[in-house]
Design an enzyme around this catalytic site. Structure first.
Site, PDB file in Angstrom:
ATOM      1  CE  LYS A 175      96.809 -74.233  49.012  1.00 25.91           C
ATOM      2  NZ  LYS A 175      95.843 -75.322  48.876  1.00 25.91           N
ATOM      3  CE  LYS A 244     102.729 -71.883  43.909  1.00 29.75           C
ATOM      4  NZ  LYS A 244     101.379 -71.718  44.476  1.00 29.75           N
TER       5      LYS A 244
HETATM    6  P1  NDP Z   1      97.446 -73.193  36.317  1.00 26.45           P
HETATM    7  O1  NDP Z   1      98.885 -73.366  36.024  1.00 26.45           O
HETATM    8  O2  NDP Z   1      96.463 -74.177  35.789  1.00 26.45           O
HETATM    9  O3  NDP Z   1      96.935 -71.735  35.806  1.00 26.45           O
HETATM   10  C1  NDP Z   1      97.693 -70.599  36.056  1.00 26.45           C
HETATM   11  C2  NDP Z   1      96.920 -69.362  35.645  1.00 26.45           C
HETATM   12  O4  NDP Z   1      97.776 -68.227  35.841  1.00 26.45           O
HETATM   13  C3  NDP Z   1      96.539 -69.342  34.165  1.00 26.45           C
HETATM   14  O5  NDP Z   1      95.357 -68.606  34.018  1.00 26.45           O
HETATM   15  C4  NDP Z   1      97.725 -68.621  33.540  1.00 26.45           C
HETATM   16  O6  NDP Z   1      97.425 -67.997  32.328  1.00 26.45           O
HETATM   17  C5  NDP Z   1      97.984 -67.577  34.592  1.00 26.45           C
HETATM   18  N1  NDP Z   1      99.359 -67.065  34.522  1.00 26.45           N
HETATM   19  C6  NDP Z   1     100.505 -67.764  34.554  1.00 26.45           C
HETATM   20  N2  NDP Z   1     101.549 -66.933  34.501  1.00 26.45           N
HETATM   21  C7  NDP Z   1     101.051 -65.689  34.417  1.00 26.45           C
HETATM   22  C8  NDP Z   1     101.642 -64.396  34.312  1.00 26.45           C
HETATM   23  N3  NDP Z   1     102.965 -64.228  34.305  1.00 26.45           N
HETATM   24  N4  NDP Z   1     100.814 -63.321  34.239  1.00 26.45           N
HETATM   25  C9  NDP Z   1      99.479 -63.474  34.255  1.00 26.45           C
HETATM   26  N5  NDP Z   1      98.865 -64.671  34.353  1.00 26.45           N
HETATM   27  C10 NDP Z   1      99.646 -65.757  34.426  1.00 26.45           C
HETATM   28  O7  NDP Z   1      97.345 -73.055  37.887  1.00 26.45           O
HETATM   29  P2  NDP Z   1      96.111 -73.444  38.851  1.00 26.45           P
HETATM   30  O8  NDP Z   1      94.874 -72.829  38.341  1.00 26.45           O
HETATM   31  O9  NDP Z   1      96.167 -74.896  39.118  1.00 26.45           O
HETATM   32  O10 NDP Z   1      96.595 -72.717  40.199  1.00 26.45           O
HETATM   33  C11 NDP Z   1      96.418 -71.326  40.442  1.00 26.45           C
HETATM   34  C12 NDP Z   1      96.771 -71.077  41.912  1.00 26.45           C
HETATM   35  O11 NDP Z   1      95.868 -71.846  42.736  1.00 26.45           O
HETATM   36  C13 NDP Z   1      98.196 -71.533  42.276  1.00 26.45           C
HETATM   37  O12 NDP Z   1      98.743 -70.663  43.219  1.00 26.45           O
HETATM   38  C14 NDP Z   1      97.967 -72.913  42.874  1.00 26.45           C
HETATM   39  O13 NDP Z   1      99.018 -73.263  43.769  1.00 26.45           O
HETATM   40  C15 NDP Z   1      96.633 -72.719  43.574  1.00 26.45           C
HETATM   41  N6  NDP Z   1      95.836 -73.932  43.802  1.00 26.45           N
HETATM   42  C16 NDP Z   1      95.622 -74.857  42.793  1.00 26.45           C
HETATM   43  C17 NDP Z   1      94.893 -76.005  43.062  1.00 26.45           C
HETATM   44  C18 NDP Z   1      94.619 -77.042  42.008  1.00 26.45           C
HETATM   45  O14 NDP Z   1      94.084 -78.118  42.362  1.00 26.45           O
HETATM   46  N7  NDP Z   1      94.945 -76.816  40.727  1.00 26.45           N
HETATM   47  C19 NDP Z   1      94.363 -76.282  44.409  1.00 26.45           C
HETATM   48  C20 NDP Z   1      94.583 -75.220  45.358  1.00 26.45           C
HETATM   49  C21 NDP Z   1      95.316 -74.115  45.062  1.00 26.45           C
HETATM   50  P3  NDP Z   1      97.581 -68.767  30.915  1.00 26.45           P
HETATM   51  O15 NDP Z   1      96.246 -69.396  30.637  1.00 26.45           O
HETATM   52  O16 NDP Z   1      97.944 -67.683  29.968  1.00 26.45           O
HETATM   53  O17 NDP Z   1      98.694 -69.783  31.071  1.00 26.45           O
END
Ligand code: NDP
Length: 299
Positions: A175, A244
């Site tokens: 990835k 990241k």
């Molecule tokens: P977001 O920033 O939209 O969401 C992050 C999630 O993680 C939220 O639910 C957030 O909670 C939670 N979170 C953040 N910090 C913490 C913490 N310290 N402890 C617990 N929970 C935490 O990210 P995405 O959904 O976009 O991405 C998630 C993963 O998927 C990443 O690794 C990203 O690289 C990967 N990804 C994303 C894609 C995309 O198109 N968006 C595509 C492919 C992979 P809260 O609601 O409280 O902020």
């Protein structure tokens, strides 16, 4: 009917979890901001989705726990303590980590879980929010192939192409390299398109030709027409996350002693763009930095 827990209802996590709110599964969700989990459960009241109060509460009774958090660091931090995943997960259960994480941390997590008889797969996804919504993500899996077969029905709920890539950490390594390529394509196309705009070539014409030629990529075929030329720049995948990801790739390449000037430089450029544009900017907005520096827009 497998009991599933899903932790991390972010931009991609929420639409992935929605596919698990289905009669085939019993689903518990947890999110750091509890209101999001409560709203999700309320939307899926018919499917009896339960909003859990802690990671341990979500994991209790779960056969498969799915995590989708920003980095492996957050996943590892969720393991311990009275409210942590390990306080809830039973021997024989499995953790499927869909975070785009880093291979070294995943191997460490896998070893810790194995000591308790809990399986671990790193299973990052690609296909974006749109792919998550329609359940057509590509899922690249590292870890035990037999465990993948056991949890495949859960992954199949949101994934279409599910590929076993190798031992623990292999999914995250693959990835990270994919994301490095995405960053290289966005940045190099941005430079080329700004130059062509300066040279008097309309961006639409430039993309028409590139997309019928050997320089085409997902960036030229989809991202630029839909997001840059339209100036829409929708926020679906944060630049902070791409920073990241390419950082993970750049570090892995250095550790593996692979000469990698292109990926190292692109990692620096993306990190600088992240600093300039902030935490909420979308990854494609990195192009705006090139535009500002050149004093010309791709439109
Ligand atoms: P977001 O920033 O939209 O969401 C992050 C999630 O993680 C939220 O639910 C957030 O909670 C939670 N979170 C953040 N910090 C913490 C913490 N310290 N402890 C617990 N929970 C935490 O990210 P995405 O959904 O976009 O991405 C998630 C993963 O998927 C990443 O690794 C990203 O690289 C990967 N990804 C994303 C894609 C995309 O198109 N968006 C595509 C492919 C992979 P809260 O609601 O409280 O902020």
């Amino acid at each position: 009917m497998p009991n599933v827990a899903f932790l991390g209802l972010g931009a991609i996590g929420a639409p992935m979890a929605r596919h698990l709110a289905a009669p085939e599964f019993t689903l518990a969700v947890w999110n750091r901001t509890a209101a999001k989990a409560a709203a999700f459960a309320a939307q899926h009241e018919k499917e009896k989705v339960r909003a859990a109060s802690t990671p341990a509460d979500a994991a209790r009774g779960a056969d498969v726990v799915v995590t989708c958090l920003p980095t492996s660091h957050e996943v590892e931090a969720l393991l311990d303590g009275p409210d942590g995943l390990l306080a809830g997960m039973a021997t024989g259960a499995a953790l499927v980590d869909c975070t785009s994480g880093d291979p070294a941390t995943s191997r460490r997590i896998a070893e810790r879980l194995a000591e308790r008889g809990i399986g671990f797969l790193d299973a990052p996804v690609s296909g974006g929010v749109a792919g998550a919504e329609i359940g057509t993500l590509t899922v690249m899996v590292g870890g035990d192939a037999a465990l993948l077969e056991r949890v495949r029905p859960v992954i199949e709920a949101f994934g279409e192409k599910i590929v076993h890539c190798g031992p623990a950490g292999a999914g995250h390594a693959l990835k990270a390299v994919n994301q490095a390529l995405l960053a290289v394509h966005i940045w190099s196309l941005g430079e080329g398109m700004v130059a062509l705009a300066r040279a008097g070539v309309s961006p639409a014409v430039a993309l028409e030709v590139i997309n019928a030629s050997s320089g085409r990529s997902n960036s030229s075929m989809n991202l630029f027409p839909q997001r840059v030329l339209s100036r829409a720049f929708p926020r679906t995948f944060r630049l902070a996350l791409l920073d990241k990801d390419i950082g993970i790739a750049a570090r892995a390449l250095r550790e593996l002693k692979v000469p990698s000037p292109l990926i190292q430089l692109t990692a620096e450029l993306i990190a600088a763009a992240h600093r300039e544009l902030g935490e909420e900017a979308d990854h494609v907005e990195a192009v705006k930095v090139i535009e500002r520096q050149a004093g010309a827009e791709i439109r």
